[in-house]
Write a protein that holds these residues in place. Structure first.
Motif, short mmCIF file in Angstrom:
data_model
loop_
_atom_site.label_atom_id
_atom_site.label_comp_id
_atom_site.label_asym_id
_atom_site.label_seq_id
_atom_site.Cartn_x
_atom_site.Cartn_y
_atom_site.Cartn_z
N LYS A 79 0.80 -1.23 0.00
CA LYS A 79 0.00 0.00 0.00
C LYS A 79 0.83 1.28 0.00
CE LYS A 79 -4.01 -2.12 0.55
NZ LYS A 79 -4.51 -2.73 -0.69
N TYR A 80 0.22 2.32 -0.54
CA TYR A 80 0.79 3.67 -0.47
C TYR A 80 0.22 4.38 0.75
CZ TYR A 80 1.05 8.70 -1.55
OH TYR A 80 1.25 10.06 -1.48
N GLY A 81 1.12 4.92 1.59
CA GLY A 81 0.64 5.67 2.74
C GLY A 81 1.24 7.06 2.84
N CYS A 82 2.52 7.19 2.50
CA CYS A 82 3.16 8.49 2.66
C CYS A 82 4.14 8.82 1.52
CB CYS A 82 3.91 8.54 3.99
SG CYS A 82 5.36 7.46 4.04
N GLY A 83 4.73 7.81 0.93
CA GLY A 83 5.67 8.05 -0.16
C GLY A 83 7.01 8.57 0.29
N SER A 122 8.94 6.93 3.14
CA SER A 122 9.53 6.00 4.11
C SER A 122 9.20 6.34 5.56
CB SER A 122 11.06 5.95 3.96
OG SER A 122 11.39 5.40 2.71
N GLN A 123 8.00 6.84 5.79
CA GLN A 123 7.63 7.24 7.15
C GLN A 123 6.57 6.34 7.79
OE1 GLN A 123 8.80 9.83 9.09
NE2 GLN A 123 10.41 10.02 7.55
N CYS A 124 5.86 5.55 6.98
CA CYS A 124 4.71 4.86 7.57
C CYS A 124 4.76 3.34 7.48
CB CYS A 124 3.41 5.37 6.94
SG CYS A 124 3.12 4.77 5.27
N GLY A 125 5.50 2.81 6.54
CA GLY A 125 5.68 1.36 6.47
C GLY A 125 4.57 0.57 5.78
N THR A 126 3.53 1.22 5.26
CA THR A 126 2.45 0.46 4.61
C THR A 126 2.93 -0.22 3.33
OG1 THR A 126 1.71 2.38 3.35
CG2 THR A 126 0.58 1.95 5.42
N CYS A 127 4.07 0.25 2.79
CA CYS A 127 4.55 -0.23 1.49
C CYS A 127 5.65 -1.28 1.65
CB CYS A 127 5.08 0.94 0.69
SG CYS A 127 6.56 1.65 1.45
N ARG A 162 11.23 -0.31 2.20
CA ARG A 162 10.08 0.55 1.94
C ARG A 162 10.07 0.82 0.44
NH1 ARG A 162 8.98 -0.78 6.78
NH2 ARG A 162 9.65 0.55 8.50
N CYS A 167 8.21 2.60 -1.41
CA CYS A 167 7.80 3.90 -1.95
C CYS A 167 8.98 4.77 -2.33
CB CYS A 167 6.90 4.63 -0.96
SG CYS A 167 7.71 5.06 0.59
S1 FES Z 1 4.33 4.59 1.73
FE1 FES Z 1 4.84 5.17 3.73
S2 FES Z 1 6.71 4.19 4.03
FE2 FES Z 1 6.31 3.83 1.99
#
Ligand code: FES
Ligand code: FES
Lengths: 155, 706
Positions: free
Chosen positions: A37-41, A43-48, A58, A60
């Motif tokens: 998943k895309y969450g922040c683009g 490297s801050q959220c880890g969804t990717c 990460r 993204c």
């Molecule tokens: S989309 Fe958030 S860390 Fe990659």
């Protein structure tokens, strides 16, 4: 534009892409693997999170060119039967709320258990702080990791 | 509560239909009662319960799941009255007949409360039909039959038939005129732990969200909002954007630009390559300007009285002592994990909308206005939602998708980069609060006056909060300041901050009077219970109940060594929640060790879901209060992504112990009520630990080293 060969979940896939295109969009938009998943683009959220040769990355901010000819595991390919020990404990403990972050959470946790099968609470915190869960399922995530680790140790 | 016999005078709720492939098919209507047409003739079910000859029990509906677990909770309620074997239950998303299936608004904690009775009656009616079918077959009285685990038995003769075997016959019988609902003490499914329906798909990455939508010919669209709040779109130079490989088109409409491409990366690169002239906003907004404007409004303005009991001014004039304090809270974005996105396919004679929308009826109405097509030509399909927290009750992103698809002539899936959500407004409003409390010569709290200033029409206040009812002179005023910054409901709207402020100031007053925090609250609640001043909308006894319970759980007054306790209780969305937080502060660094939570939310439906909601609410409440900040500087949002907009992370999360009080009240939601008291309990614990009273959010903007 260039051609890249990627080994995704055990299958060799060829994509035509800008070498700088983040692996995230290659997986999602070119290969149709939307579990990442895309969450922040940034490297801050880890969804990717996916595994590159079994290390968590990460996607993204990870250019496709840097993943060429290497082995990538996404949440879809973590276990062919959906029975990775973490997927089992995740189901048992009913971890998700909205669920959006959970693929990334499981991928980070799976990488942790692979390198450190009996993590302490601090190890878990350190490995998982890069994964945000906006719904706040952290306590169940932690419990599900610990349960999977316990079962692994018991075997 | 004993077993109740319900006359199905609201027959409009239920209807038998013919099931494809045989069996029993019961249509019913859920959602707010007011959406049920008065005349049964015009009644259209929006959900169906089907019992197939194979024995499978299917619940068909279009029900957006946002993370609150209603997709699992609703079938549990039906299943309880139906005496079904939970293993037989299948939950299916309905086909796209949106007119028939749509719920009016898929919002908030109200969902369970309004639907509980309907679902019970539907389950009980289906059960009655199955029993009647068995009784007929056996030639016995229905009253002599029993049901359990999807089987009807006749104990005197030892005969039994499964629901599957009875389904065909039951489907041909007339609906019962009345049904008997179970006594709550006989519940065997409600209150137990049932796992979320979609969890298996979530843990394998199969679960689809709106952002995962891709259809043939569809383009991905990256939206650009004005970089400063209130700016208008001037001119767009898209030359460089169109040169990005993969970019197909650039379209714009008032104050938005959308780059359309064959994949998201190209859309994002194209967006970054746009050269846009923006026209300045009438006022260049900033947090500093608003803070000043709020203070001026409170000092000079008359404000709108949102609540007035007694005569606060006179009471304060005559008071022996007046205690006052000013509190301030910042803007807050919602930051749902799934970024804002929406799919639209606008054709000459129809529109299809698909995505994480919570207000499909509003979306359809808006789309009709934008396209000129009648609403009957607009179909909506709700996806599972990756968190909303209030953001997706709005329809601005639906407009984005419709405009982009209309202008491009293709189906589109628009997405807002994370930064666009932070830049784009629709925040929880920033606000300023000035409290005054009057104490008489006997040390009694006789006056409570809250003056608040914010940018929304009705204010960022909850005028009915406790200690309303316990104070003879009570007034809450709102002062409105105009701003171009847009606002939106944020999880547990207004309560999410007001609980902290009210419960903090109440403690300030208590400390000034030398009263112990719990004892002070109980004393005021006794007043509200026995002899309330003015009308109150909460039941003081229930608020007292959760306070007393949480004090027991936490061993209030005896914290573990090195830890400090704080307490808070709050009523919202018809539920009562009290919490005790245990914190320590070392060299100014806060650590929240543990939170105890006692909740009275009536009948618990799914214990697993309820616990998850409480934990989530507490963690969200603490995280937002600890780190959540959105300063506006030179017209723009200063935090644009998670590197500066801090969310709480695993290592900062406390242990949580939750207890649900056993009450006979119908269920009230938990998605929201567990959140408001959490920040209050922590703030009060911080005071106990450091003597620093948090009057400005977030916590980490305060120096806790003292
Ligand atoms: S989309 Fe958030 S860390 Fe990659
Ligand atoms: S479950 Fe919703 S963000 Fe983690």
């Amino acid at each position: 534009m260039a051609q890249f060969k990627l080994i995704v979940n055990g299958e060799t896939r060829t994509v035509e892409a800008d070498p700088n295109m983040p692996l995230l969009w290659v997986l999602r938009d070119l290969l149709g693997l939307t579990g990442t998943k895309y969450g922040c683009g940034m490297s801050q959220c880890g969804t990717c999170t996916v595994h590159l040769n079994s290390a968590p990355i990460r996607t993204c901010m990870f250019p496709v060119s840097a993943a060429a000819n290497q082995s990538i595991t996404t949440i879809e390919g973590l276990s062919p039967t959906g029975d990775h020990p973490l997927q089992v404990t995740w189901r048992e403990m009913d971890v998700p709320q909205c669920g959006y972050c959970q693929g990334g959470q499981i991928m980070s946790a799976a990488a942790l258990l692979q390198s450190n099968p009996e993590p302490t609470d601090e190890d878990i915190d350190a490995a998982m702080t890069g994964n945000i869960c906006r719904c706040g399922t952290y306590l169940r995530i932690k419990a599900a990791i610990k349960l999977a680790a316990q079962r692994g140790a018991a075997q | 509560m004993s077993a109740e016999s319900t006359q199905l005078n609201r027959r409009a709720f239920l209807k038998l239909s013919t099931a494809v492939g045989g069996g029993l098919m019961l249509g019913f209507r859920w959602g707010a009662a007011e959406v049920v047409p008065a005349k049964p003739a015009t009644f259209k079910p929006n959900a169906f319960l089907r019992i197939a000859p194979s024995g499978s029990v299917t619940l068909l509906n279009q029900n957006p799941e946002i993370g609150q677990g209603i997709k699992t909770a609703f079938p549990m309620i039906i299943g309880e009255e139906l005496d079904v074997d939970w293993a037989d239950v299948v939950i299916e998303q309905a086909p796209l007949d949106t007119e028939a299936y749509e719920r009016q608004v898929a919002a908030g904690s109200g969902a369970i409360r309004t639907t509980y009775q309907t679902l019970r009656e539907a389950g009980a009616s289906a059960r009655a039909l199955l029993v009647a079918a068995a009784a007929q077959q056996w030639g016995v009285a229905p009253q002599s039959c029993r049901t359990a685990k999807s089987v009807v038995t006749h104990p005197p003769s030892g005969r039994s038939l499964t629901y599957g075997e009875l389904a065909d016959a039951a489907g041909k019988l007339p609906l019962p005129r009345s049904v008997t609902l179970k006594s709550t003490k006989d519940f065997s499914l409600l209150g137990t732990r049932v796992r979320g329906t979609d969890v298996p798909k979530i843990v394998t990455g199969e679960q689809r969200y709106g952002i995962d939508t891709k259809t043939p010919g569809m383009l991905y669209g990256a939206i650009t909002n004005p970089p400063e709040h209130g700016q208008k779109l001037g001119s767009v130079d898209d030359t460089a954007a169109l040169k990005v490989p993969g970019v197909v088109k650039v379209v714009s409409w008032p104050d938005k630009v959308c780059v359309l491409a064959t994949h998201t990366y190209a859309a994002f690169l194209g967006k970054d390559a746009l050269k846009i002239e923006w026209e300045a906003a009438a006022v260049r907004e900033s947090t500093a300007r608003l803070s000043q404007a709020f203070a001026d409004a409170i000092a000079n303005g008359s404000g709108e009285h949102r609540r007035r009991v007694g005569n606060v001014e006179r009471a304060l004039d005559g008071a022996d002592r007046v205690i006052e304090a000013t509190y301030e809270v910042p803007f807050l974005p919602h930051a749902p994990m799934e970024p804002i996105n929406m799919y639209a396919d606008v054709k000459a004679d129809s529109v299809h909308l698909l995505g994480p929308m919570q207000t499909p009826a509003n979306a359809r109405q808006l789309t009709s206005q934008l396209t000129g097509l009648p609403e009957t030509k607009i179909t909506t399909e709700m996806t599972r939602i990756g968190g909303g927290f209030g953001r997706r009750l709005k329809t601005d992103f639906v407009e984005d998708a419709v405009q982009a698809s209309r202008l491009a002539g293709t189906p589109v899936n628009i997405v807002w980069k994370r930064e666009e959500e932070m830049i784009g407004g629709n925040f929880r409003p920033a606000a300023l609060y000035h409290y005054r409390a009057g104490i008489d010569s006997q040390g009694r709290l006789i006056a409570w006056h809250l003056k608040s200033a914010s940018i929304t029409g009705r204010g960022a206040i909850v005028p009915t909060n406790f200690p309303n009812g316990a104070v003879p002179h009570f007034q809450v005023d709102n002062h409105r300041v105009r701003s171009a910054i847009t606002t939106a409901a944020w999880r547990s709207p207004n309560h999410n901050v007001c609980a902290m402020l009210d419960q903090s100031f109440l403690e300030e007053v208590g400390y000034a009077l030398g009263k112990e925090p719990l004892a002070f609250r109980l004393e005021l609640l006794r007043q509200a219970e026995t002899d309330p001043y003015g009308n109150i909308n909460y039941e003081p006894a229930r608020l007292r109940g959760v306070l007393e319970e949480v004090a027991k759980m936490a061993d209030w007054g005896n914290p573990p060594a090195g830890r400090f306790q704080g307490i808070a209780a709050h009523y919202s969305h018809h539920s009562y929640v009290a919490q005790v937080a245990e914190v320590s502060v070392t060299e100014g660094n806060l650590e929240v060790h543990k939170v105890y939570c006692a909740a009275d939310c009536g009948q618990v439906i799914n214990l697993s879901g309820a616990e998850n909601q409480c934990q989530g609410g507490i963690i969200d409440g603490i995280g937002a209060a600890w780190f959540g900040d959105m300063p506006i500087v030179d017209g723009a949002s200063a935090n644009t992504n998670f590197h500066t907009y801090r969310l709480i992370r695993m290592n900062e999360v406390p242990e949580i112990e939750t207890k649900f009080l056993k009450t006979d009240y119908p269920p009230t939601g938990l998605g929201e009520p567990a959140l408001p008291p959490a920040s209050a309990a922590v703030a009060n614990a911080i005071f106990a630990a450091t003597g620093v009273r948090i009057r400005k959010l977030p916590f980490n903007a305060n120096d806790l080293a003292g």
